[in-house]
Design a protein around this motif. Structure first.
Motif, PDB file in Angstrom:
ATOM      1  N   ALA A   1      47.199  50.543  57.451  1.00 21.72           N
ATOM      2  CA  ALA A   1      47.647  49.313  56.779  1.00 21.72           C
ATOM      3  C   ALA A   1      48.881  49.602  55.933  1.00 21.72           C
ATOM      4  CB  ALA A   1      46.529  48.774  55.891  1.00 21.72           C
ATOM      5  N   MET A   2      48.878  50.751  55.250  1.00 25.74           N
ATOM      6  CA  MET A   2      50.016  51.084  54.408  1.00 25.74           C
ATOM      7  C   MET A   2      51.156  51.644  55.247  1.00 25.74           C
ATOM      8  SD  MET A   2      51.167  50.634  51.556  1.00 25.74           S
ATOM      9  CE  MET A   2      50.356  50.315  50.011  1.00 25.74           C
ATOM     10  N   ARG A   3      50.860  52.170  56.434  1.00 28.00           N
ATOM     11  CA  ARG A   3      51.922  52.713  57.297  1.00 28.00           C
ATOM     12  C   ARG A   3      52.611  51.581  58.073  1.00 28.00           C
ATOM     13  NH1 ARG A   3      49.527  55.996  61.793  1.00 28.00           N
ATOM     14  NH2 ARG A   3      49.425  53.911  62.670  1.00 28.00           N
ATOM     15  N   ASP A   4      51.821  50.730  58.750  1.00 27.71           N
ATOM     16  CA  ASP A   4      52.414  49.700  59.612  1.00 27.71           C
ATOM     17  C   ASP A   4      52.386  48.311  58.983  1.00 27.71           C
ATOM     18  OD1 ASP A   4      52.691  51.627  61.626  1.00 27.71           O
ATOM     19  OD2 ASP A   4      50.607  51.329  62.227  1.00 27.71           O
ATOM     20  N   GLY A   5      51.522  48.120  58.003  1.00 24.45           N
ATOM     21  CA  GLY A   5      51.484  46.823  57.323  1.00 24.45           C
ATOM     22  C   GLY A   5      50.328  45.930  57.738  1.00 24.45           C
ATOM     23  N   TYR A   6      49.641  46.255  58.865  1.00 18.26           N
ATOM     24  CA  TYR A   6      48.652  45.311  59.399  1.00 18.26           C
ATOM     25  C   TYR A   6      47.217  45.855  59.389  1.00 18.26           C
ATOM     26  CZ  TYR A   6      52.573  42.526  60.783  1.00 18.26           C
ATOM     27  OH  TYR A   6      53.706  41.766  60.732  1.00 18.26           O
ATOM     28  N   VAL A   7      46.255  44.937  59.238  1.00 17.32           N
ATOM     29  CA  VAL A   7      44.840  45.297  59.405  1.00 17.32           C
ATOM     30  C   VAL A   7      44.205  44.325  60.393  1.00 17.32           C
ATOM     31  CG1 VAL A   7      44.440  46.347  57.142  1.00 17.32           C
ATOM     32  CG2 VAL A   7      44.193  43.869  57.380  1.00 17.32           C
ATOM     33  N   ASP A   8      43.137  44.767  60.988  1.00 18.31           N
ATOM     34  CA  ASP A   8      42.403  43.888  61.891  1.00 18.31           C
ATOM     35  C   ASP A   8      41.592  42.894  61.054  1.00 18.31           C
ATOM     36  OD1 ASP A   8      41.572  43.878  64.985  1.00 18.31           O
ATOM     37  OD2 ASP A   8      39.827  43.286  63.756  1.00 18.31           O
ATOM     38  N   GLU A   9      41.310  41.736  61.620  1.00 22.31           N
ATOM     39  CA  GLU A   9      40.513  40.728  60.889  1.00 22.31           C
ATOM     40  C   GLU A   9      39.151  41.295  60.484  1.00 22.31           C
ATOM     41  OE1 GLU A   9      42.047  36.377  62.505  1.00 22.31           O
ATOM     42  OE2 GLU A   9      39.998  37.031  62.972  1.00 22.31           O
ATOM     43  N   THR A  10      38.560  42.130  61.351  1.00 23.59           N
ATOM     44  CA  THR A  10      37.254  42.713  61.021  1.00 23.59           C
ATOM     45  C   THR A  10      37.362  43.601  59.779  1.00 23.59           C
ATOM     46  OG1 THR A  10      36.819  42.756  63.376  1.00 23.59           O
ATOM     47  CG2 THR A  10      35.307  44.010  61.981  1.00 23.59           C
ATOM     48  N   TRP A  11      38.456  44.370  59.689  1.00 24.00           N
ATOM     49  CA  TRP A  11      38.675  45.235  58.512  1.00 24.00           C
ATOM     50  C   TRP A  11      38.754  44.364  57.253  1.00 24.00           C
ATOM     51  CZ3 TRP A  11      41.826  46.050  54.349  1.00 24.00           C
ATOM     52  CH2 TRP A  11      41.816  47.313  53.754  1.00 24.00           C
TER      53      TRP A  11
END
Ligand code: HEM
Length: 380
Positions: free
Chosen positions: A335-345
């Motif tokens: 998340a901190m590297r690419d910016g995105y998280v999965d909805e489940t996360w």
């Protein structure tokens, strides 16, 4: 013949003596050395001997400077013609007596040394080892916190490029400071015996300069990190539940939180804001970057003790943060590297934040999507 030679030698010798001997009443010119035992035998029997000034002592025992050195040792400031603004302590060789927390009442330099060697180094080092041991224990018992549900493939932007740049600039400066600081403070215990004094000298000299330059970078990036993340770190009612239940991290059910949970908020206000402020302020003093401040030895000693205490506490806190941000929790680092998280996360770790996104209160994509971001969002 033999008697004749002896008489000649005697005559020659007595003539030479008569020529070189000074007249008995001639005045003695120039600086004369003197043997203090011959000049004032028993001068120290005088009851006022110990209270004599340097001038008084010179009368009875020329060349004996003990009263002056006694005053120097007691921290008395003498006269210096150097300007106070440029050399504030030129007239003072040894600082006056103080008692720093944990030291004896003694010269300030010695008092500082006692605090450093008796408290900061052993207890600071122990705290860092305890923090490392605690995360190692947590990892051993819990391992990486995995997602319970399956990933949906739908992505939410957790950190914008700006937020990530600010974070990583700060984190890189922090790591440079932490590594160089630890080597400067504790390196003689675990690096010096391995690489020897010559290499260790060069290493610490290089790291000290890195430390001095990385400090101001850390200060600037810390301000940016603070401004960037402050809004989502403001305390909310549900933080109390999170704290009371320890976030549910020890059970399998995490306590619902908004974008940042109460643990992250504690790190933010305690580590980033409070300790960051203390570390940066004392560090800028040690770097002599605060304009108008008079940099005396006591200023540096006090700043050093404050800096060392706050940095060790900060490092201990960030050991926990770095653990959670890397091997401690699946998906946090990406998340901190690419910016995105999965909805489940998002649903499992920050449920209230996820609910707000689902309700349309917070956009799932906040930054202008770049080609790379779009790729990450669809493939990550
Ligand atoms: C190598 C060092 C570091 C790593 C690997 C790291 C990793 C991470 C990760 C993965 C997150 C995202 C957490 C989430 O999604 O909730 C994060 C958030 C954050 N990090 Fe770091 N970090 C590091 C150093 C630092 C430093 C030195 C600071 C500040 C002094 C810092 C301040 C923050 C802040 C303020 C956040 C936002 C969450 C919050 O407010 O607590 N990080 N970090």
């Amino acid at each position: 013949m033999h008697r004749f030679i002896l008489i000649c030698a005697w005559l020659l010798g007595s003539t030479a003596w008569a020529q070189s001997a000074p007249p008995a009443d001639a005045a003695v010119a120039g600086v004369q050395s003197a043997n203090i035992f011959q000049i004032a035998p028993g001068a120290d029997a005088d009851p006022k001997y110990k209270d004599q000034t340097n001038g008084e002592r010179a009368q009875v025992q020329p060349g004996n400077n003990a009263p002056m050195w006694r005053q120097v040792g007691q921290g008395v400031t003498g006269y210096s013609s150097l300007p106070k603004s440029q050399a504030p302590e030129a007239g003072n060789l040894i600082q006056p007596f103080v008692q720093y927390p944990g030291s004896r009442l003694t010269n300030a330099g010695e008092a500082w040394r006692q605090v450093r060697n008796r408290y900061l180094i052993p207890y600071g080092g122990a705290l860092l080892l305890i923090a490392l041991g605690a995360v190692a224990l947590f990892y051993w018992r819990k391992g990486t916190l995995e997602l319970h549900g399956a990933e949906t493939g739908r992505k939410i932007e957790r950190f914008t490029p700006f937020e990530r740049s600010a974070h990583w600039a700060n984190a890189i400066a922090f790591v440079a400071l932490a590594v160089s600081g630890v080597v400067m403070a504790f390196g003689k215990f675990f690096i010096l015996p391995v690489i020897g004094t010559a290499l260790f000298g060069w290493l610490t000299y290089a790291l000290k300069n890195i430390h001095n330059f990385a400090g101001p970078l850390f200060a600037v990036s810390l301000v940016i990190v603070f401004v960037t993340f402050v809004r989502d770190n403001l305390p909310r009612a549900e933080d109390i539940t999170w704290l009371l239940k320890g976030g549910g991290l020890l059970s399998s059910q995490e306590v619902p939180s908004h974008r940042f949970n109460a643990g992250e908020k504690v790190l933010f206000w305690g580590g980033v804001f409070f300790l960051g402020l203390v570390v940066v302020a004392s560090g800028l003093v040690l770097d002599k970057l605060v304009p108008g401040l008079v940099y005396e030895r006591s200023t540096m000693q006090i700043s050093h003790m404050v800096h060392a205490t706050a940095t060790v506490l900060m490092m201990a806190m960030f050991i926990g943060h770095i653990y959670m941000g890397t091997i401690g929790m699946r998906g946090a680092y990406s998340a901190m590297r690419d910016g995105y998280v999965d909805e489940t996360w998002a649903k499992e770790h920050h449920e209230l934040w996820y609910n707000d996104i689902q309700a349309g209160k917070i956009p799932a994509q906040r930054s202008e999507p770049t080609v790379r971001a779009t790729k990450t969002a669809t493939t990550a």
